[in-house]
Motif scaffolding. Structure first.
Motif, short mmCIF file in Angstrom:
data_model
loop_
_atom_site.label_atom_id
_atom_site.label_comp_id
_atom_site.label_asym_id
_atom_site.label_seq_id
_atom_site.Cartn_x
_atom_site.Cartn_y
_atom_site.Cartn_z
N ASN A 214 0.82 -1.23 0.00
CA ASN A 214 0.00 0.00 0.00
C ASN A 214 0.85 1.28 0.00
O ASN A 214 0.60 2.21 0.75
CB ASN A 214 -0.94 0.01 1.21
N GLY A 215 1.87 1.28 -0.84
CA GLY A 215 2.69 2.48 -0.98
C GLY A 215 3.71 2.70 0.12
O GLY A 215 4.32 3.77 0.18
N ASP A 216 3.92 1.72 0.98
CA ASP A 216 4.88 1.85 2.09
C ASP A 216 6.27 1.44 1.60
O ASP A 216 6.49 0.29 1.21
CB ASP A 216 4.44 0.96 3.26
N TYR A 217 7.22 2.38 1.64
CA TYR A 217 8.58 2.13 1.18
C TYR A 217 9.52 1.68 2.30
O TYR A 217 10.72 1.54 2.08
CB TYR A 217 9.17 3.40 0.55
N THR A 218 9.00 1.41 3.49
CA THR A 218 9.84 1.12 4.65
C THR A 218 10.76 -0.07 4.42
O THR A 218 11.95 -0.03 4.77
CB THR A 218 8.97 0.85 5.90
N TYR A 219 10.24 -1.14 3.83
CA TYR A 219 11.00 -2.39 3.76
C TYR A 219 11.48 -2.73 2.36
O TYR A 219 11.84 -3.87 2.09
CB TYR A 219 10.14 -3.53 4.31
N VAL A 220 11.50 -1.76 1.46
CA VAL A 220 11.90 -2.05 0.09
C VAL A 220 13.43 -2.13 -0.02
O VAL A 220 14.17 -1.64 0.83
CB VAL A 220 11.36 -0.98 -0.89
N GLU A 221 13.88 -2.73 -1.10
CA GLU A 221 15.31 -2.84 -1.38
C GLU A 221 15.86 -1.46 -1.77
O GLU A 221 15.22 -0.72 -2.51
CB GLU A 221 15.52 -3.84 -2.51
N ARG A 222 17.08 -1.15 -1.28
CA ARG A 222 17.70 0.15 -1.54
C ARG A 222 19.14 -0.04 -1.98
O ARG A 222 19.82 -0.98 -1.58
CB ARG A 222 17.65 1.04 -0.30
N LEU A 223 19.60 0.93 -2.78
CA LEU A 223 20.97 0.91 -3.28
C LEU A 223 21.59 2.30 -3.17
O LEU A 223 20.89 3.31 -3.27
CB LEU A 223 21.01 0.45 -4.74
N LYS A 224 22.92 2.33 -2.98
CA LYS A 224 23.67 3.58 -3.00
C LYS A 224 24.80 3.44 -4.02
O LYS A 224 25.54 2.46 -4.00
CB LYS A 224 24.24 3.89 -1.61
N ILE A 225 24.88 4.45 -4.90
CA ILE A 225 25.87 4.41 -5.98
C ILE A 225 26.62 5.74 -5.99
O ILE A 225 26.06 6.77 -6.38
CB ILE A 225 25.21 4.17 -7.34
N PRO A 226 27.89 5.77 -5.54
CA PRO A 226 28.65 7.02 -5.63
C PRO A 226 29.02 7.32 -7.08
O PRO A 226 29.60 6.47 -7.77
CB PRO A 226 29.90 6.73 -4.77
N LEU A 227 28.66 8.51 -7.54
CA LEU A 227 28.94 8.91 -8.92
C LEU A 227 30.09 9.91 -8.92
O LEU A 227 29.93 11.06 -8.51
CB LEU A 227 27.68 9.49 -9.58
N ASP A 228 31.23 9.44 -9.40
CA ASP A 228 32.45 10.25 -9.39
C ASP A 228 32.57 11.08 -10.65
O ASP A 228 31.84 10.91 -11.63
CB ASP A 228 33.68 9.34 -9.24
N HIS A 229 33.57 11.96 -10.64
CA HIS A 229 33.96 12.81 -11.75
C HIS A 229 34.22 11.94 -12.99
O HIS A 229 35.06 11.04 -12.98
CB HIS A 229 35.26 13.53 -11.32
N GLY A 230 33.44 12.17 -14.07
CA GLY A 230 33.64 11.45 -15.32
C GLY A 230 32.93 10.11 -15.41
O GLY A 230 33.14 9.36 -16.37
N THR A 231 32.04 9.78 -14.45
CA THR A 231 31.36 8.48 -14.42
C THR A 231 30.08 8.51 -15.27
O THR A 231 29.30 9.46 -15.21
CB THR A 231 31.01 8.09 -12.98
N LEU A 232 29.87 7.42 -16.01
CA LEU A 232 28.64 7.25 -16.79
C LEU A 232 27.80 6.16 -16.14
O LEU A 232 28.30 5.07 -15.83
CB LEU A 232 28.97 6.87 -18.24
N LEU A 233 26.51 6.44 -15.93
CA LEU A 233 25.57 5.46 -15.41
C LEU A 233 24.44 5.30 -16.41
O LEU A 233 23.75 6.27 -16.73
CB LEU A 233 25.01 5.89 -14.05
#
Length: 274
Positions: A214-233
């Motif tokens: 019901n729209g609750d994001y509490t327990y969803v999967e999460r990711l962190k991606i550091p984007l450095d100088h010159g990085t393409l994602l």
């Protein structure tokens, strides 16, 4: 033993039969009526609740192709390419883009309250682009450096892009909130090429919850991606349908960062995006 013959039958006396009317104290304990009856009491114990923990965010900081999830909408996939632009080139490109791009700050209106976006933006492309209910007007006058970068990304990825949203995060206070690049003008399962210059900022992703949540994001999967100088994602497949992303504010001092998001915009027909 003395044998007795009875009507021609051979009969021998048998062992005496114990009468069922034996004295009470001679019976087994389980047959005694005066034995006290011990009844087990049933006690209901509420099952212990399973503790549901908030999952820890994963970190993606190595080059490669990552399949994030698979669902009815398709496979959500990202491709991280650190050093797509080498450091020396990225330095002068950052300075030129910082000075030459016509940066502007857009104003949003939400519930009759206006506020300015916490970053600066600029749009390039022959078609308009609408997000957050505000339209950016067409701008076909591409900066030469942006054209070079677009062609370099197209050669590397095999995709063709016709538009670009530029973002300038001036310091650690600038940000963009949770969202998906899923506007109708981007088509189904759009591919987004995100190129970063300047200070490293953390790009966060979270999976959209299932209907049962019901729209609750509490327990969803999460990711962190550091984007450095010159990085393409690269964000491909069902990533925009099944995931959200943001660049949060930070508590430590950060220098300026420029993010270029190349995309494909489709024309409008009779008021409906094709």
């Amino acid at each position: 033993m003395r044998r007795i013959e009875l009507d021609g039958a051979d009969w021998s006396p048998k062992a005496p039969v114990v009468s069922s009317l034996a004295p009470a104290d001679a019976r087994p304990a389980w047959m005694r009526k005066d034995q006290p009856h011990t009844q087990k009491q049933f006690v209901f114990e509420k099952p212990s609740e399973v503790e549901r923990r908030v999952p820890e965010a994963g970190v993606i900081d190595k080059p490669g192709v990552y399949e994030l999830s698979k669902g009815p909408t398709g496979i959500s996939r990202i491709h991280l390419i650190p050093g797509f632009i080498d450091s020396e080139q990225a330095d002068w490109m950052f300075e030129q883009l910082l000075q030459d791009i016509p940066w502007g700050q857009r104003t949003h209106i939400r519930q009759e309250v206006s506020f300015e976006e916490p970053r600066l933006t600029s749009w390039y492309g022959e078609l308009p682009y609408t997000y957050s209910r505000i339209t950016m007007q067409p701008n076909p006058n591409w900066h030469p450096l942006l054209t070079v970068l677009k062609e370099r990304i197209e050669e590397f990825t095999g995709y063709t892009f016709n538009s670009l949203l530029c973002n300038l995060y001036r310091n650690e206070k600038d940000s963009v909130d949770w969202h998906s690049d899923d506007e109708p003008s981007l088509g189904k399962n759009p591919t987004i090429a995100s190129l970063s210059f300047g200070a490293t900022r953390t790009f966060e992703m979270r999976k959209k919850p299932s209907p049962e949540e019901n729209g609750d994001y509490t327990y969803v999967e999460r990711l962190k991606i550091p984007l450095d100088h010159g990085t393409l994602l690269m964000m491909e497949g069902a990533t925009q349908a099944d995931w959200q992303h943001r660049v949060p504010k930070e508590y430590h001092s950060r220098d300026a960062r420029i993010n270029l998001t190349f995309r494909i915009i489709y024309p409008e027909s009779d008021g409906v995006w094709e």
